[in-house]
Structure formats: structure tokens, C-alpha cells
Design an enzyme around this catalytic site. Structure first.
Site, PDB file in Angstrom:
ATOM      1  N   GLU A   7     -11.310  35.077  53.175  1.00  0.00           N
ATOM      2  CA  GLU A   7     -10.356  35.943  52.483  1.00  0.00           C
ATOM      3  C   GLU A   7      -9.457  35.158  51.543  1.00  0.00           C
ATOM      4  O   GLU A   7      -9.108  35.629  50.456  1.00  0.00           O
ATOM      5  CB  GLU A   7      -9.509  36.706  53.507  1.00  0.00           C
ATOM      6  CG  GLU A   7     -10.278  37.762  54.297  1.00  0.00           C
ATOM      7  CD  GLU A   7     -11.076  37.217  55.453  1.00  0.00           C
ATOM      8  OE1 GLU A   7     -11.835  37.981  56.071  1.00  0.00           O
ATOM      9  OE2 GLU A   7     -10.943  36.002  55.743  1.00  0.00           O
ATOM     10  N   HIS A  47      -8.804  44.679  64.240  1.00  0.00           N
ATOM     11  CA  HIS A  47      -9.478  45.444  63.191  1.00  0.00           C
ATOM     12  C   HIS A  47      -8.893  46.848  63.051  1.00  0.00           C
ATOM     13  O   HIS A  47      -9.578  47.754  62.571  1.00  0.00           O
ATOM     14  CB  HIS A  47     -10.977  45.571  63.485  1.00  0.00           C
ATOM     15  CG  HIS A  47     -11.741  44.289  63.414  1.00  0.00           C
ATOM     16  ND1 HIS A  47     -11.680  43.350  64.412  1.00  0.00           N
ATOM     17  CD2 HIS A  47     -12.572  43.791  62.467  1.00  0.00           C
ATOM     18  CE1 HIS A  47     -12.458  42.325  64.088  1.00  0.00           C
ATOM     19  NE2 HIS A  47     -13.013  42.562  62.915  1.00  0.00           N
TER      20      HIS A  47
END
Length: 327
Positions: free
Chosen positions: A60, A129
Site C-alpha cells: 500500500e 478488514h
């Protein structure tokens, strides 16, 4: 204006497609963007090719770092971070680079980029998540923060975000991806950033609902309307810049405020809204400000435990009744 029918996922895909056709500088970068997580970008690489669709490693920090550099050199990247939780892995390039570059360069550089990321709980995906992190980014000068709740808003706001010369954090809700609604087919259709939407007018209480809480708030308004309680629903749509005027006008009319978000209530969106009303409209209040959101806990993998944590319609009904003095 002709209207089509689409899901939020489809509306986002439509917005990306139209903007990539309109502007050759718009590119997409992220993990598995060619196959499309949740189906949002699936198949678009067939039209635009791998020069403008870049599948990346699971890094990321690298995805956002590349996007910042591309934006500084004239591109308009859309960077996808597959889950909002992993925005935490790239906070430095978002917060210390993208958000500050124009200011620190005296306007020499702009950073016209969009960071798309889905969040929210309800799929049994566990605590890493399932988070909703909108409030983290609201407090960063230099960032714009968008959180749509309908297909028409998803398309119009994303197109505005892509055309904006500032970095925009575009936060989507996983459970809303397949919500359907009318969407204009017009390629020039946009919704300006910083404009809230009054989705339902009412007289007794204002609910300011964010993202996945919006359809729940609308259902509660129907339920309470049958009991004689008139509920006004305001969707900020853009969390920064926040349309404070629309929110203030609504609360001054109804005299009561309930905030509804899926994120953790501690230092959340609702906390900022409560402070706004307490500072600027305290004399107009006829009842307590009531916040609805996730308590200060992590989400569980077990879906029964998870859904016991996620704020729902019953929580909103209780909050409204508390605000109007019926509880």
C-alpha cells in the site's frame, strides 16, 4: 437528462470509465485492479490497456507513493487500497506528502489524485478488514474526504473527485456496493464536493447519517413516521469540506440531532458534528444530542458477535426516542 439504473459498484465503474475516456491522464493503480475487487473495475483493462491499469504488489505504501509522484508530474491517478484498514499502511504518503505538497511547495505542485477504499463491517471479515476510518482523515489539512451512500452520489462525487486538483479520500462501503438506484447517463454529470443532501424532510428530529447508515436511517424514518415522529435525514456526502450550513439549518428547524455512523464513536464523525451543533446552535436544541456508532471495541470474526456490534435500526430508533424525550 436521461437516467439509467445501476448499483453503487456499477456507478463507480461508470464514473471511472467516463473519466478515463475524457482525460488520458487518468490512470488506475492498485492491487488486482485489472480483475476488480468486488467487481468494481473488472473488465475495464480491456478498453484502456495495462498502460493505464497498473496491477501492483501488495504494498500500500508503494501504491500511494507512486500515485503521489504521478499526480505531481501531471497525471490524475486513482489509487485503490483494497480495504480501508490498510490505509494505515500508507498514512505517511497520504498525510505527510499528498496532503501537504501544494502548501509546502507554495503552490508549485498540485496533487490531483483519488484514493478509493472500501470499508465497513458485516461480512465476517474480522477486525483487520472491517473498519470505517473516515474520521481519521477529516482532521488532516489538505485532504478532501468523500463518503457516498447511493449510486447517483457515487458517480457524481467520484467524477468531481477525479477532476479536483487536491488529493481526495473516497471511502466506499462494502455492503452498499450492490444497492441499486437511478444514475444519470450524462458524461458531464457531477456533484460538487462539499454539498450535503437532505434526503427526507422532517420536523421533530434530524438524523445526520454517513455512508452505510443512510439506508438504515431512511428505514427508521419510515418506521417512526408511522408512529407520528417526523424525521429529517441529512447525508453529508462530503465529510471534508463539510456542509455545515445545511446541517445547522436542519438542526435549527427540528431542535434535535442524532448522528449515525458505522465507525467507532470515540473521536468519530458524530463527535465532530456534536461539537459543531453545541458551538453554533446550542440555543436551538430542545433535547440531547445523541450519537449512534460502533462502541470502542474491535469487530469479531463471528458474525453474530459482529452484528451485535454494528449500529442498526434498533439503535437508531432508541437514539431518536431519547432525543425527543420518549425514552
Amino acid at each position: 437528462m436521461s437516467m439509467g439504473f445501476n448499483t453503487i459498484a456499477g456507478a463507480i465503474s461508470q464514473a471511472i470509465t467516463e473519466e478515463m475516456r475524457r482525460d488520458a491522464n487518468v490512470v488506475l493503480i492498485g492491487e488486482d485492479v485489472t480483475t476488480g475487487i468486488f467487481g468494481v473495475t473488472a473488465g475495464l483493462v480491456d478498453e484502456f490497456g495495462t498502460d493505464r491499469f497498473c496491477d501492483t504488489p501488495i504494498s500500500e505504501n508503494a501504491i500511494i507513493g507512486c500515485a503521489v509522484g504521478a499526480a505531481m508530474t501531471g497525471m490524475r491517478p486513482i489509487a485503490e487500497i483494497m480495504f480501508q484498514d490498510f490505509l494505515t499502511c500508507c498514512m505517511d504518503p497520504i498525510v505527510n506528502q499528498a496532503a501537504k505538497m501544494s502548501y509546502m511547495s507554495g503552490g508549485t505542485f498540485s496533487v490531483p489524485m483519488v484514493v478509493r477504499s472500501p470499508g465497513g463491517a458485516g461480512l465476517g471479515a474480522g477486525p483487520q478488514h472491517s473498519q470505517s476510518l473516515a474520521s481519521w482523515f477529516m482532521g488532516v489539512p489538505g485532504l478532501k474526504v468523500v463518503s457516498p451512500s447511493s449510486p447517483i452520489d457515487a458517480k457524481g462525487l467520484l467524477k468531481s473527485a477525479i477532476r479536483d486538483n487536491n488529493p481526495v479520500i473516497f471511502l466506499e462501503n462494502k455492503l452498499l456496493y450492490f444497492e441499486s438506484g437511478e444514475v444519470p447517463d450524462d458524461i458531464d454529470f457531477t456533484i460538487p464536493l462539499g454539498q450535503a443532501s437532505v434526503l427526507r424532510e422532517g420536523d421533530d428530529v434530524t438524523i445526520v447519517a454517513v455512508s452505510g447508515m443512510v439506508p438504515r436511517a431512511l428505514r427508521v424514518a419510515d418506521e417512526l413516521g408511522a408512529e407520528g415522529v417526523s424525521v429529517e435525514i441529512v447525508d453529508p456526502r462530503t465529510l471534508y469540506p463539510l456542509d455545515t450550513e445545511t446541517i445547522l439549518q436542519s438542526v435549527k428547524k427540528t431542535g434535535r440531532l442524532v448522528t449515525a455512523e458505522e465507525g467507532v464513536m470515540t473521536c468519530g464523525v458524530g463527535a465532530e458534528l456534536a461539537a459543531l451543533i453545541a458551538e453554533k446552535a446550542y440555543d436551538c436544541l430542545d433535547g440531547p444530542i445523541v450519537r449512534v456508532g460502533t462502541p470502542h471495541v474491535n469487530y469479531a470474526y463471528n458474525q453474530e458477535m459482529e452484528w451485535a456490534t454494528i449500529p442498526d435500526e434498533q439503535d437508531l430508533v432508541r437514539a431518536v426516542k431519547k432525543a425527543i424525550g420518549q425514552e
